[in-house]
Design a protein around this motif. Structure first.
Motif, mmCIF file in Angstrom:
data_model
loop_
_atom_site.group_PDB
_atom_site.id
_atom_site.type_symbol
_atom_site.label_atom_id
_atom_site.label_comp_id
_atom_site.label_asym_id
_atom_site.label_seq_id
_atom_site.Cartn_x
_atom_site.Cartn_y
_atom_site.Cartn_z
ATOM 1 N N PRO A 1 0.796 -1.208 0.000
ATOM 2 C CA PRO A 1 0.000 0.000 0.000
ATOM 3 C C PRO A 1 0.837 1.270 0.000
ATOM 4 N N GLU A 2 2.071 1.224 0.643
ATOM 5 C CA GLU A 2 2.864 2.427 0.737
ATOM 6 C C GLU A 2 3.420 2.870 -0.612
ATOM 7 N N PHE B 1 1.592 3.282 -3.204
ATOM 8 C CA PHE B 1 0.549 4.047 -3.852
ATOM 9 C C PHE B 1 0.642 5.518 -3.425
ATOM 10 N N THR B 2 0.108 6.404 -4.257
ATOM 11 C CA THR B 2 0.016 7.817 -3.903
ATOM 12 C C THR B 2 -1.147 8.012 -2.941
ATOM 13 N N ARG B 3 -0.864 8.643 -1.819
ATOM 14 C CA ARG B 3 -1.905 8.874 -0.827
ATOM 15 C C ARG B 3 -2.897 9.912 -1.325
ATOM 16 N N CYS C 1 -7.615 1.133 0.277
ATOM 17 C CA CYS C 1 -6.648 0.153 -0.211
ATOM 18 C C CYS C 1 -6.090 -0.684 0.941
ATOM 19 N N SER D 1 -6.399 3.401 4.998
ATOM 20 C CA SER D 1 -5.621 4.096 3.968
ATOM 21 C C SER D 1 -6.428 4.264 2.692
ATOM 22 N N CYS E 1 -5.663 5.227 -1.233
ATOM 23 C CA CYS E 1 -4.571 5.388 -2.173
ATOM 24 C C CYS E 1 -5.086 5.316 -3.603
ATOM 25 N N SER E 2 -4.568 6.160 -4.444
ATOM 26 C CA SER E 2 -4.838 6.159 -5.883
ATOM 27 C C SER E 2 -6.298 6.487 -6.215
#
Length: 312
Positions: free
Chosen positions: A3-4, A6-8, A189, A167, A169-170
């Motif tokens: 997950p990290e 990915f763009t937050r 995500c 979280s 993300c994307s």
């Protein structure tokens, strides 16, 4: 992929009621009229029940609180919704989305509890009329309203914190016209088991618990009405209860349809249409259903329009 990587997400995009370009202006006008009517009706109820000395009973005190809640619930949703009809990029920041969700939860939970309080108030008034002012005292009324708001606030903090603890993300396109639990969690995500469980338990407990109070109260009310000897009296009482129960049925029906079902059965587009009713339509209808058909409120409105200085 972890997950990290990915763009937050820092902002979300709301799809709105419809993504059809030619419907944006007509829908804007429709919902603008709904919101203006909601403002006018609920502000009218708040004003009349505050300044008219003949509307200072517990029933109208609770009605005033319901009007405040309806006004707040619509205002949390409608202005942003109306703006999005007119702009091309329907974005909302991460914190603005969290604030909207928290405000929505506060008012919707408070409304659920207030409907239960009002059902209890009507139960005492009809089933124990001689003890009504003693049982439903000003002190008890203030206590019930305070607990309603406190419970709504605590629920909003817990549930919104859980929803935004996961979280994102994307993907940031929310298939809704405001930030709500289900479409938000669909974008996450990370593991959403805990927030989904919290949302389900909270919604089920609040809706089913308050609905049981309403049903038990009105079951006893109906039994009391059936004991009235006058057919005209029974007809009038049944008519009043039918109007109230129509509003309760629409409100609770949409909430049950929206939340108290497994996620696999959810259709976000269908839920979006259902939520229009309890965020915009029911707050507009409540002043009509609860009070504008009431002789006391009509008389108060006539006195206010004839001589407004009398009230101030």
């Amino acid at each position: 992929m972890a997950p990290e990587n990915f763009t937050r997400v820092t902002e979300f995009i709301l799809t709105g009621v419809s993504d059809c370009p030619e419907l944006q202006i007509p829908l804007f006008l429709v919902f603008l009229v709904l919101y203006v009517l909601t403002l006018a009706g609920n502000l009218g109820i708040i004003t009349l029940t505050s300044v008219d000395s003949r509307l200072q009973t517990p029933m109208y005190f609770f009605l005033r609180q319901l009007a405040i809640i309806n006004l707040g619930n619509s205002t949390v949703i409608a202005p942003k919704m109306l703006i999005n009809f007119l702009v091309k990029k329907k974005t909302t920041s991460f914190y603005e989305c969290a604030t909207q969700l928290g405000g929505f939860l506060f008012f919707i939970v408070s409304e659920v509890m207030m409907l239960a309080v009002m059902a209890y108030d009507r139960y005492v008034a009809i089933c124990n009329p001689l003890l009504y002012m003693v049982v439903v005292s000003r002190r008890l009324g203030l206590l019930l309203v305070s607990l309603t708001y406190l419970y709504g606030f605590s629920t909003a903090i817990v549930v919104s914190s859980c929803v935004f603890s996961v979280s994102y993300c994307s993907s940031n396109i929310i298939n809704h016209f405001y930030c709500d639990n289900v479409p938000l969690l669909a974008l996450s995500c990370s593991d959403t088991y805990l927030p989904e469980t919290v949302v389900f338990i909270s919604a089920a407990t609040n809706v089913v618990g308050s609905l049981m109070i309403v049903l038990v109260s009105y079951f006893n009310i109906v039994l009391s009405i059936l004991k009235i000897r006058s057919s005209e009296g029974r007809k009038k009482a049944f008519s009043t209860c039918a109007s109230h129960m129509m509003s309760v049925t629409v409100f609770y029906g949409t909430l049950l349809f929206m939340y108290v079902q497994p996620r696999s059965n959810h259709s976000l587009d269908t839920d979006k249409m259902a939520s229009v009713f309890y965020t915009l339509v029911v707050p507009m209808l409540n002043p009509l259903i609860y009070s504008l058909r009431n002789k006391d409120v009509k008389a108060a409105l006539q006195r206010f329009m004839t001589n407004p200085r009398y009230f101030f």
